[in-house]
Design a protein around this motif. Structure first.
Motif, PDB file in Angstrom:
ATOM      1  N   LEU A  94      10.473  12.580  -3.239  1.00 38.57           N
ATOM      2  CA  LEU A  94      11.291  12.381  -2.272  1.00 38.57           C
ATOM      3  C   LEU A  94      10.419  11.318  -1.245  1.00 38.57           C
ATOM      4  O   LEU A  94      11.228  10.150  -0.901  1.00 38.57           O
ATOM      5  N   PHE A  95       9.262  11.196  -0.976  1.00 41.07           N
ATOM      6  CA  PHE A  95       8.441  10.421  -0.319  1.00 41.07           C
ATOM      7  C   PHE A  95       8.294   9.100  -1.093  1.00 41.07           C
ATOM      8  O   PHE A  95       8.408   7.987  -0.484  1.00 41.07           O
ATOM      9  N   ALA A  96       7.964   9.136  -2.523  1.00 32.51           N
ATOM     10  CA  ALA A  96       7.658   8.165  -3.011  1.00 32.51           C
ATOM     11  C   ALA A  96       8.810   7.204  -3.578  1.00 32.51           C
ATOM     12  O   ALA A  96       8.623   6.024  -3.529  1.00 32.51           O
ATOM     13  N   GLU A  97       9.918   7.764  -3.811  1.00 33.62           N
ATOM     14  CA  GLU A  97      10.943   7.075  -4.136  1.00 33.62           C
ATOM     15  C   GLU A  97      11.508   6.122  -3.095  1.00 33.62           C
ATOM     16  O   GLU A  97      11.779   4.727  -3.322  1.00 33.62           O
ATOM     17  N   THR A  98      11.508   6.712  -1.786  1.00 31.83           N
ATOM     18  CA  THR A  98      11.770   5.834  -0.907  1.00 31.83           C
ATOM     19  C   THR A  98      10.902   4.663  -0.399  1.00 31.83           C
ATOM     20  O   THR A  98      11.314   3.737  -0.359  1.00 31.83           O
ATOM     21  N   LEU A  99       9.484   5.190  -0.572  1.00 30.69           N
ATOM     22  CA  LEU A  99       8.722   4.035  -0.032  1.00 30.69           C
ATOM     23  C   LEU A  99       8.597   2.935  -1.068  1.00 30.69           C
ATOM     24  O   LEU A  99       8.195   1.677  -0.911  1.00 30.69           O
ATOM     25  N   SER A 100       8.680   3.331  -2.420  1.00 37.11           N
ATOM     26  CA  SER A 100       8.382   2.182  -3.492  1.00 37.11           C
ATOM     27  C   SER A 100       9.796   1.163  -3.565  1.00 37.11           C
ATOM     28  O   SER A 100       9.648   0.174  -3.712  1.00 37.11           O
ATOM     29  N   ARG A 101      10.810   1.547  -2.801  1.00 36.12           N
ATOM     30  CA  ARG A 101      12.028   0.704  -2.771  1.00 36.12           C
ATOM     31  C   ARG A 101      11.724   0.177  -1.292  1.00 36.12           C
ATOM     32  O   ARG A 101      12.522  -1.050  -1.315  1.00 36.12           O
ATOM     33  N   ALA A 102      11.165   0.516  -0.346  1.00 33.73           N
ATOM     34  CA  ALA A 102      11.114  -0.006   0.800  1.00 33.73           C
ATOM     35  C   ALA A 102      10.830  -1.673   1.100  1.00 33.73           C
ATOM     36  O   ALA A 102      11.334  -2.142   1.609  1.00 33.73           O
ATOM     37  N   PRO A 103       9.710  -2.108   0.369  1.00 35.37           N
ATOM     38  CA  PRO A 103       9.290  -3.330   0.472  1.00 35.37           C
ATOM     39  C   PRO A 103      10.257  -4.535   0.067  1.00 35.37           C
ATOM     40  O   PRO A 103      10.290  -5.629   0.480  1.00 35.37           O
ATOM     41  N   THR A 104      11.326  -4.079  -0.761  1.00 33.89           N
ATOM     42  CA  THR A 104      12.314  -5.181  -1.552  1.00 33.89           C
ATOM     43  C   THR A 104      13.773  -4.850  -0.683  1.00 33.89           C
ATOM     44  O   THR A 104      14.539  -5.569  -1.249  1.00 33.89           O
ATOM     45  N   GLY A 173      10.058   6.194   9.177  1.00 35.32           N
ATOM     46  CA  GLY A 173       9.143   5.194  10.120  1.00 35.32           C
ATOM     47  C   GLY A 173       8.415   4.213   8.920  1.00 35.32           C
ATOM     48  O   GLY A 173       8.082   3.139   9.397  1.00 35.32           O
ATOM     49  N   VAL A 174       7.677   4.898   7.951  1.00 37.66           N
ATOM     50  CA  VAL A 174       6.936   4.227   7.138  1.00 37.66           C
ATOM     51  C   VAL A 174       7.762   3.061   6.356  1.00 37.66           C
ATOM     52  O   VAL A 174       7.436   2.019   6.091  1.00 37.66           O
ATOM     53  N   ALA A 175       8.796   3.547   6.094  1.00 29.52           N
ATOM     54  CA  ALA A 175       9.932   2.587   5.186  1.00 29.52           C
ATOM     55  C   ALA A 175      10.268   1.225   5.991  1.00 29.52           C
ATOM     56  O   ALA A 175      10.329   0.455   5.582  1.00 29.52           O
ATOM     57  N   TRP A 176      10.520   1.663   7.432  1.00 29.26           N
ATOM     58  CA  TRP A 176      10.885   0.721   8.230  1.00 29.26           C
ATOM     59  C   TRP A 176       9.893  -0.590   8.258  1.00 29.26           C
ATOM     60  O   TRP A 176      10.069  -1.642   8.262  1.00 29.26           O
ATOM     61  N   ALA A 177       8.693   0.150   8.512  1.00 25.98           N
ATOM     62  CA  ALA A 177       7.296  -0.993   8.794  1.00 25.98           C
ATOM     63  C   ALA A 177       7.368  -1.722   7.054  1.00 25.98           C
ATOM     64  O   ALA A 177       7.157  -2.835   7.059  1.00 25.98           O
ATOM     65  N   LEU A 178       7.478  -1.161   6.052  1.00 23.08           N
ATOM     66  CA  LEU A 178       7.372  -1.510   4.733  1.00 23.08           C
ATOM     67  C   LEU A 178       8.221  -2.454   4.505  1.00 23.08           C
ATOM     68  O   LEU A 178       8.291  -3.631   3.847  1.00 23.08           O
ATOM     69  N   ALA A 179       9.534  -2.215   4.844  1.00 22.99           N
ATOM     70  CA  ALA A 179      10.702  -3.218   4.796  1.00 22.99           C
ATOM     71  C   ALA A 179      10.426  -4.536   5.396  1.00 22.99           C
ATOM     72  O   ALA A 179      10.893  -5.554   4.983  1.00 22.99           O
ATOM     73  N   SER A 180       9.935  -4.236   6.567  1.00 17.32           N
ATOM     74  CA  SER A 180       9.934  -5.800   7.448  1.00 17.32           C
ATOM     75  C   SER A 180       8.538  -6.306   6.875  1.00 17.32           C
ATOM     76  O   SER A 180       8.635  -7.677   6.738  1.00 17.32           O
ATOM     77  N   LEU A 181       7.500  -5.834   6.503  1.00 17.99           N
ATOM     78  CA  LEU A 181       6.340  -6.463   5.961  1.00 17.99           C
ATOM     79  C   LEU A 181       6.440  -7.068   4.520  1.00 17.99           C
ATOM     80  O   LEU A 181       6.024  -8.148   4.258  1.00 17.99           O
ATOM     81  N   GLY A 182       7.553  -6.274   3.764  1.00 17.20           N
ATOM     82  CA  GLY A 182       7.778  -6.939   2.570  1.00 17.20           C
ATOM     83  C   GLY A 182       8.502  -8.271   2.620  1.00 17.20           C
ATOM     84  O   GLY A 182       8.703  -9.109   1.606  1.00 17.20           O
TER      85      GLY A 182
END
Length: 276
Positions: A94-104, A173-182
């Motif tokens: 659940l955690f990894a699938e969301t964050l793996s997609r977040a940067p793109t 929260g982490v996904a929002w940050a990664l989506a922006s940084l990506g």
């Protein structure tokens, strides 16, 4: 609406935005889930067969081939190790699938940035919704497996959503940050898969906390998955009530991380169009 206007960053604005776009979030989540299996013969049924196949494989490999025991020499059924392991895998996935997609998420949806006024902040929520759908399917499969293996399931399983909710908030929260940084740093997407693999082995998925030296255990609690995995097993498998004190602390930390990630995303989104 002015796409270049300053976006609100308060927790109240976050809640209102999610509620206002709830139908769009559900629609896009449904579209992503169905789109993943479009063209296959069995379609969405694969979401049930995949965790069932994994659970069967774990049971055979760890109980028959490796003859693994969760508590050392304590006698166990062949399926018990697989059940404990699979619950840990559900939380990690659940955690990894969301964050793996977040940067793109933003990079792969350029039209949402340039051509229309779109609530970009819901894209990580949609990614989490897709991951949550697969997690729920896996929980159903695991629950059926527990009933078949042991003949019953504990009523405390009703607390599982309460355990997973703060992890979902933190993940957002982490996904929002990664989506922006990506958007600004494309290299961010490259190490995420490796980091999620490292996190898998740094979490009590394949082993209990008691298997670690006492000096190491406190450090493992810094892992955001450790508490959730332990509590998920407690309520779903062992029939124990949640650790309400620890859950309260986790919720506070998760809300803070979610708000910081959302605020960062809203502050930086004005530069997305220029970069893309």
């Amino acid at each position: 609406m002015n796409p270049h206007a300053e976006k609100p960053t308060s927790p109240v604005a976050l809640w209102r935005g999610m509620w206002r776009n709830r139908h769009l979030i559900l629609q896009m989540t449904r579209r992503d889930v169905i789109g993943r299996y479009r063209g296959s013969v069995m379609g969405v049924l694969w979401s049930f067969f995949n965790p069932l196949f994994l659970l069967t494989t774990y049971t055979f490999v760890f109980s028959v081939v490796f003859k693994a025991r969760w508590n050392g020499s304590v006698p166990q059924s062949k399926s018990e190790f697989a059940i404990l392991l699979f619950m840990g895998m559900i939380v990690h996935t659940l955690f990894a699938e969301t964050l793996s997609r977040a940067p793109t998420l933003i990079v792969s949806n350029v039209s949402y940035v340039k051509k229309i006024v779109f609530p970009l902040e819901i894209l990580p929520v949609v990614a989490l919704g897709v991951a949550l759908f697969h997690a729920l399917v896996s929980v159903v499969v695991l629950g059926a497996f527990v009933v078949i293996a042991s003949g019953h399931i504990s009523w405390t399983m009703i607390f599982l959503p309460v355990i997973l909710l703060p992890l979902m908030v933190l993940t957002l929260g982490v996904a929002w940050a990664l989506a922006s940084l990506g958007v600004f740093l494309r290299d961010v997407a490259q190490p995420i898969g490796l980091l999620m693999t490292v996190l898998l082995f740094a979490s009590p998925v394949f082993y209990p906390l008691s298997a670690l030296p006492a000096v190491v255990r406190p450090w493992l609690w810094l892992n955001p998955l450790t508490f959730v995995i332990e509590q998920a097993r407690a309520v779903f498998i062992y029939g124990q009530l949640p650790d309400w004190g620890g859950l309260g602390i986790y919720c506070v930390v998760a809300v803070i991380i979610a708000w910081v990630g959302y605020a960062w995303f809203q502050k930086t989104r004005k530069g997305f169009a220029n970069v893309l």
